[in-house]
Enzyme design. Structure first.
Site, PDB file in Angstrom:
ATOM      1  N   ARG A 199       7.743 -10.034  -1.786  1.00 54.72           N
ATOM      2  CA  ARG A 199       7.499 -11.475  -1.627  1.00 54.72           C
ATOM      3  C   ARG A 199       6.669 -12.001  -2.785  1.00 54.72           C
ATOM      4  NH1 ARG A 199       5.439 -11.275   4.398  1.00 54.72           N
ATOM      5  NH2 ARG A 199       4.543  -9.485   3.378  1.00 54.72           N
ATOM      6  N   ARG A 240       0.816  -1.217   0.000  1.00 50.94           N
ATOM      7  CA  ARG A 240       0.000   0.000   0.000  1.00 50.94           C
ATOM      8  C   ARG A 240       0.852   1.272   0.000  1.00 50.94           C
ATOM      9  NH1 ARG A 240      -3.249  -3.651   3.621  1.00 50.94           N
ATOM     10  NH2 ARG A 240      -1.438  -3.456   4.962  1.00 50.94           N
ATOM     11  N   ILE A 241       1.847   1.350   0.871  1.00 46.62           N
ATOM     12  CA  ILE A 241       2.632   2.590   0.978  1.00 46.62           C
ATOM     13  C   ILE A 241       3.629   2.689  -0.189  1.00 46.62           C
ATOM     14  CG2 ILE A 241       4.187   3.937   2.448  1.00 46.62           C
ATOM     15  CD1 ILE A 241       2.941   2.476   4.881  1.00 46.62           C
ATOM     16  N   ARG A 289      10.896   0.394   9.081  1.00 50.13           N
ATOM     17  CA  ARG A 289      11.362   0.100  10.432  1.00 50.13           C
ATOM     18  C   ARG A 289      12.892   0.146  10.437  1.00 50.13           C
ATOM     19  NH1 ARG A 289       6.957   1.119  11.813  1.00 50.13           N
ATOM     20  NH2 ARG A 289       5.494  -0.116  13.062  1.00 50.13           N
ATOM     21  N   GLU A 347      15.433   3.563  18.427  1.00 47.07           N
ATOM     22  CA  GLU A 347      14.674   4.811  18.503  1.00 47.07           C
ATOM     23  C   GLU A 347      14.445   5.117  19.979  1.00 47.07           C
ATOM     24  OE1 GLU A 347      11.146   4.518  16.061  1.00 47.07           O
ATOM     25  OE2 GLU A 347      12.341   4.285  14.245  1.00 47.07           O
ATOM     26  N   HIS A 404      10.689   9.249  13.254  1.00 45.42           N
ATOM     27  CA  HIS A 404       9.576   8.305  13.063  1.00 45.42           C
ATOM     28  C   HIS A 404       8.233   9.048  13.049  1.00 45.42           C
ATOM     29  CE1 HIS A 404       8.253   3.867  13.614  1.00 45.42           C
ATOM     30  NE2 HIS A 404       7.386   4.528  12.860  1.00 45.42           N
ATOM     31  N   THR A 455      11.461   4.370   5.480  1.00 43.44           N
ATOM     32  CA  THR A 455      10.363   4.912   6.295  1.00 43.44           C
ATOM     33  C   THR A 455       9.575   3.766   6.928  1.00 43.44           C
ATOM     34  OG1 THR A 455       8.956   4.971   4.322  1.00 43.44           O
ATOM     35  CG2 THR A 455      10.054   7.023   4.919  1.00 43.44           C
TER      36      THR A 455
HETATM   37  C1  GLV Z   1       3.991   3.405  12.094  1.00 43.02           C
HETATM   38  O1  GLV Z   1       5.176   3.246  12.087  1.00 43.02           O
HETATM   39  C2  GLV Z   1       3.052   2.351  11.837  1.00 43.02           C
HETATM   40  O2  GLV Z   1       3.456   1.183  11.752  1.00 43.02           O
HETATM   41  O3  GLV Z   1       1.851   2.646  11.736  1.00 43.02           O
END
Ligand code: GLV
Length: 329
Positions: free
Chosen positions: A181, A159-160, A241, A270, A289, A239
């Site tokens: 994947r 999605r992102i 992890r 973090e 983050h 963006t």
């Molecule tokens: C933010 O890092 C999330 O996973 O929503």
């Protein structure tokens, strides 16, 4: 049926979702402090509750789940869930909800923004003003590079990742390659995205943007070996992890100019220490983050997290669930 179940709410989440919970006959406990609970505080509180609304700063690991195996539902305010031991929750028959898609636009904006910020050294140049080093217009100093037509590599075209690819394709006519994947035929059709092996992704990307989940397979997948394969002109964006890249290897790759720059919204650990060498590098931009940090995204996340609990007690179903096998039996 909702009849006074006790819900522990671990942080100060936006009112949009909390107001939905307040309208139902639950007993709500809000953790009022700014800081997250310690693991001991979390377990002690959760012991006395039926359900948990938590987020990525709460460690829901095996010791916690052993102590709180009575929980009827865990609702995570995030799309990522590497803070939760999902196999263990599943073994204990606890459904775990999450908030997918609520922050796709917001997070893609941060990836896209970091890409431009790194290519044009925004953060470094801003610091030269603060330190009085601006000086004169310099025809050859601190030059960045242009993004038009560069190849975008996406690691994790979900999605992102798709939203980042749409932005880069529309703004800079970037050819898109990706590794996943599984194939994403819709994105291949819409954006002409080309599926490649992980090694081809490393070798061919000018911008390499990470949008996968953190799993045992992806932990430290961007390590010394990976950075060595990347172009010296490559910009690495993460963006997703922090532990998906190996931070000391990233620092070394930047020092040795194996890659050109990096834009990070996530780090490991973090928070990042203020004396981390990445923070003083000219071609690096780091954010704390904040991918989902828009009012719109956080409101949607809050509503989805609340609805997962409300619907579970009203219908037995969790609209956005990570471990559906728990409810299908
Ligand atoms: C933010 O890092 C999330 O996973 O929503």
């Amino acid at each position: 049926m909702i009849n006074g179940q006790k819900i522990l709410i671990t942080r100060q989440y936006p009112a949009a979702g909390m107001d939905l919970l307040k309208k139902e006959p639950f007993q709500l406990t809000f953790w009022e402090k700014e800081r997250p609970m310690t693991p001991a505080e979390l377990a002690a509180q959760a012991e006395d509750h039926d359900a948990l609304l938590c987020t990525l700063t709460d460690r829901i690991d095996k010791p916690f789940l052993d102590r709180c195996s009575h929980l009827e539902i865990i609702s995570q305010f995030a799309v990522g869930f590497d803070n939760i031991d999902i196999p263990e929750a599943t073994r204990k028959n606890i459904p775990v909800g999450f908030t997918p898609d609520a922050m796709s636009e917001a997070t893609a904006d941060i990836a896209f923004g970091l890409m431009i910020a790194v290519a044009r050294k925004f953060f470094f140049l801003h610091k030269t003003i603060l330190t009085g080093e601006w000086g004169y217009f310099n025809p050859t100093g601190h030059l960045g590079y242009e993004l038009k037509g560069r190849t975008l590599g996406i690691f994790g075209l979900g999605r992102i990742g798709v939203k980042m690819a749409e932005r880069c394709h529309a703004a800079y006519d970037m050819p898109v390659i990706y590794h996943n994947r599984s194939r994403n035929p819709a994105a291949e059709k819409q954006l002409g995205a080309r599926f490649v092996s992980f090694d081809r992704l490393l070798e061919q990307s000018d911008i390499l943007s990470v949008h996968c989940a953190l799993t045992p397979e992806t932990r430290h997948i961007f390590n010394a070996r990976a950075f060595r394969k990347m172009k010296p002109s490559a910009v690495f964006i993460n963006t997703a992890r922090g532990p998906i890249h190996h931070e000391p290897d990233l620092i070394a790759a930047l020092h040795q100019k194996q890659i050109w720059g990096a834009g990070l919204d996530v780090t490991d650990p973090e928070p990042m220490a203020p004396d981390n060498p990445l923070l003083s590098m000219e071609n690096v931009c780091v954010l704390p983050h904040t991918g989902s940090g828009t009012m719109e995204a956080r409101d949607r996340m809050s509503v989805l997290a609340a609805e997962n609990i409300i619907m579970f007690y009203k219908t037995g179903q969790v609209p956005h669930i990570i471990n559906p096998e728990v409810l299908s039996g």
